[in-house]
Scaffold this motif. Structure first.
Motif, PDB file in Angstrom:
ATOM      1  N   VAL A  17      -0.490  42.695  62.712  1.00 12.93           N
ATOM      2  CA  VAL A  17      -0.641  43.997  63.346  1.00 12.93           C
ATOM      3  C   VAL A  17      -1.510  44.845  62.415  1.00 12.93           C
ATOM      4  O   VAL A  17      -1.548  44.621  61.210  1.00 12.93           O
ATOM      5  CB  VAL A  17       0.710  44.705  63.597  1.00 12.93           C
ATOM      6  CG1 VAL A  17       1.543  43.947  64.607  1.00 12.93           C
ATOM      7  CG2 VAL A  17       1.485  44.898  62.305  1.00 12.93           C
ATOM      8  N   THR A  18      -2.238  45.787  62.991  1.00 14.16           N
ATOM      9  CA  THR A  18      -3.070  46.692  62.202  1.00 14.16           C
ATOM     10  C   THR A  18      -2.813  48.121  62.657  1.00 14.16           C
ATOM     11  O   THR A  18      -2.814  48.398  63.850  1.00 14.16           O
ATOM     12  CB  THR A  18      -4.568  46.361  62.362  1.00 14.16           C
ATOM     13  OG1 THR A  18      -4.784  45.018  61.931  1.00 14.16           O
ATOM     14  CG2 THR A  18      -5.434  47.297  61.542  1.00 14.16           C
ATOM     15  N   TYR A  19      -2.598  48.986  61.690  1.00 14.83           N
ATOM     16  CA  TYR A  19      -2.345  50.398  61.957  1.00 14.83           C
ATOM     17  C   TYR A  19      -3.368  51.254  61.226  1.00 14.83           C
ATOM     18  O   TYR A  19      -3.886  50.877  60.176  1.00 14.83           O
ATOM     19  CB  TYR A  19      -0.954  50.818  61.453  1.00 14.83           C
ATOM     20  CG  TYR A  19       0.170  50.061  62.091  1.00 14.83           C
ATOM     21  CD1 TYR A  19       0.565  50.332  63.400  1.00 14.83           C
ATOM     22  CD2 TYR A  19       0.846  49.068  61.398  1.00 14.83           C
ATOM     23  CE1 TYR A  19       1.601  49.629  63.991  1.00 14.83           C
ATOM     24  CE2 TYR A  19       1.886  48.369  61.985  1.00 14.83           C
ATOM     25  CZ  TYR A  19       2.259  48.652  63.283  1.00 14.83           C
ATOM     26  OH  TYR A  19       3.279  47.961  63.868  1.00 14.83           O
ATOM     27  N   VAL A  20      -3.652  52.438  61.784  1.00 19.78           N
ATOM     28  CA  VAL A  20      -4.387  53.479  61.080  1.00 19.78           C
ATOM     29  C   VAL A  20      -3.362  54.553  60.769  1.00 19.78           C
ATOM     30  O   VAL A  20      -2.613  54.988  61.650  1.00 19.78           O
ATOM     31  CB  VAL A  20      -5.531  54.057  61.942  1.00 19.78           C
ATOM     32  CG1 VAL A  20      -6.124  55.283  61.283  1.00 19.78           C
ATOM     33  CG2 VAL A  20      -6.600  53.004  62.156  1.00 19.78           C
ATOM     34  N   VAL A  21      -3.317  54.954  59.490  1.00 16.88           N
ATOM     35  CA  VAL A  21      -2.328  55.923  59.035  1.00 16.88           C
ATOM     36  C   VAL A  21      -3.068  57.087  58.367  1.00 16.88           C
ATOM     37  O   VAL A  21      -3.839  56.875  57.433  1.00 16.88           O
ATOM     38  CB  VAL A  21      -1.338  55.283  58.032  1.00 16.88           C
ATOM     39  CG1 VAL A  21      -0.209  56.250  57.714  1.00 16.88           C
ATOM     40  CG2 VAL A  21      -0.783  53.966  58.581  1.00 16.88           C
ATOM     41  N   ALA A  22      -2.842  58.292  58.851  1.00 19.20           N
ATOM     42  CA  ALA A  22      -3.552  59.471  58.353  1.00 19.20           C
ATOM     43  C   ALA A  22      -2.764  60.155  57.238  1.00 19.20           C
ATOM     44  O   ALA A  22      -2.231  61.244  57.401  1.00 19.20           O
ATOM     45  CB  ALA A  22      -3.826  60.448  59.488  1.00 19.20           C
ATOM     46  N   VAL A  23      -2.664  59.472  56.102  1.00 13.41           N
ATOM     47  CA  VAL A  23      -2.069  60.038  54.882  1.00 13.41           C
ATOM     48  C   VAL A  23      -2.986  59.677  53.720  1.00 13.41           C
ATOM     49  O   VAL A  23      -3.678  58.658  53.767  1.00 13.41           O
ATOM     50  CB  VAL A  23      -0.634  59.522  54.624  1.00 13.41           C
ATOM     51  CG1 VAL A  23       0.308  59.941  55.740  1.00 13.41           C
ATOM     52  CG2 VAL A  23      -0.608  58.019  54.444  1.00 13.41           C
ATOM     53  N   ALA A  24      -2.979  60.506  52.666  1.00 12.21           N
ATOM     54  CA  ALA A  24      -3.904  60.304  51.561  1.00 12.21           C
ATOM     55  C   ALA A  24      -3.498  59.170  50.615  1.00 12.21           C
ATOM     56  O   ALA A  24      -4.356  58.493  50.075  1.00 12.21           O
ATOM     57  CB  ALA A  24      -4.044  61.604  50.760  1.00 12.21           C
ATOM     58  N   LYS A  25      -2.201  58.944  50.432  1.00 13.75           N
ATOM     59  CA  LYS A  25      -1.744  57.940  49.465  1.00 13.75           C
ATOM     60  C   LYS A  25      -1.549  56.579  50.127  1.00 13.75           C
ATOM     61  O   LYS A  25      -0.855  56.458  51.129  1.00 13.75           O
ATOM     62  CB  LYS A  25      -0.438  58.380  48.818  1.00 13.75           C
ATOM     63  CG  LYS A  25      -0.577  59.594  47.947  1.00 13.75           C
ATOM     64  CD  LYS A  25       0.725  59.928  47.270  1.00 13.75           C
ATOM     65  CE  LYS A  25       0.561  61.134  46.364  1.00 13.75           C
ATOM     66  NZ  LYS A  25       1.834  61.481  45.716  1.00 13.75           N
ATOM     67  N   VAL A  26      -2.143  55.551  49.531  1.00 12.09           N
ATOM     68  CA  VAL A  26      -2.063  54.206  50.098  1.00 12.09           C
ATOM     69  C   VAL A  26      -0.620  53.704  50.136  1.00 12.09           C
ATOM     70  O   VAL A  26      -0.228  53.014  51.076  1.00 12.09           O
ATOM     71  CB  VAL A  26      -2.999  53.225  49.363  1.00 12.09           C
ATOM     72  CG1 VAL A  26      -2.519  52.938  47.957  1.00 12.09           C
ATOM     73  CG2 VAL A  26      -3.136  51.922  50.154  1.00 12.09           C
ATOM     74  N   THR A  27       0.179  54.048  49.134  1.00 19.10           N
ATOM     75  CA  THR A  27       1.571  53.579  49.126  1.00 19.10           C
ATOM     76  C   THR A  27       2.355  54.144  50.309  1.00 19.10           C
ATOM     77  O   THR A  27       3.165  53.436  50.905  1.00 19.10           O
ATOM     78  CB  THR A  27       2.277  53.941  47.801  1.00 19.10           C
ATOM     79  OG1 THR A  27       2.132  55.343  47.556  1.00 19.10           O
ATOM     80  CG2 THR A  27       1.702  53.154  46.643  1.00 19.10           C
ATOM     81  N   GLU A  28       2.090  55.404  50.665  1.00 24.54           N
ATOM     82  CA  GLU A  28       2.747  56.002  51.831  1.00 24.54           C
ATOM     83  C   GLU A  28       2.274  55.337  53.123  1.00 24.54           C
ATOM     84  O   GLU A  28       3.057  55.137  54.054  1.00 24.54           O
ATOM     85  CB  GLU A  28       2.487  57.502  51.881  1.00 24.54           C
ATOM     86  CG  GLU A  28       3.165  58.282  50.775  1.00 24.54           C
ATOM     87  CD  GLU A  28       2.825  59.764  50.806  1.00 24.54           C
ATOM     88  OE1 GLU A  28       2.295  60.248  51.828  1.00 24.54           O
ATOM     89  OE2 GLU A  28       3.085  60.434  49.793  1.00 24.54           O
ATOM     90  N   ALA A  29       0.984  55.015  53.193  1.00 25.77           N
ATOM     91  CA  ALA A  29       0.431  54.362  54.384  1.00 25.77           C
ATOM     92  C   ALA A  29       1.037  52.976  54.575  1.00 25.77           C
ATOM     93  O   ALA A  29       1.390  52.587  55.697  1.00 25.77           O
ATOM     94  CB  ALA A  29      -1.087  54.269  54.274  1.00 25.77           C
TER      95      ALA A  29
END
Length: 93
Positions: A20-32
């Motif tokens: 699965v692939t998601y786009v996540v609109a947060v600045a920190k990669v760990t949060e994404a």
């Protein structure tokens, strides 16, 4: 600094590699990654094992082009729902 991330999760399901692939609109990669794993866990079967995670940085312009809002997470691809088809959930205003 990144505006968001594209996160792909590979998982083993009934002996087959799925992703699965998601786009996540947060600045920190760990949060994404955490957000993607949290959302993805709901669609993985209980016997599925995470095979790997890959991510790519996205610019504010790329997020804007997708209609993303800060903190949003959207599914771009899930090969168990519609193979070879991109699934996008644009910003609902």
């Amino acid at each position: 600094m990144a505006a968001g991330w594209m996160v792909s999760i590979g998982n083993i399901e009934r002996g087959q590699l799925r992703h699965v692939t998601y786009v996540v609109a947060v600045a920190k990669v760990t949060e994404a990654i955490k957000a993607s794993l949290d959302v993805g866990a709901a669609r993985f079967s209980s016997g599925a094992g995470i095979g790997g995670v890959a991510f790519s940085e996205l610019s504010l312009q790329q997020l804007d082009d997708l209609g993303m809002v800060k903190g949003g997470i959207y599914s771009l691809w899930d090969d168990t729902i519609a193979p070879c088809q991109v699934i996008a959930f644009p910003n609902q205003t």
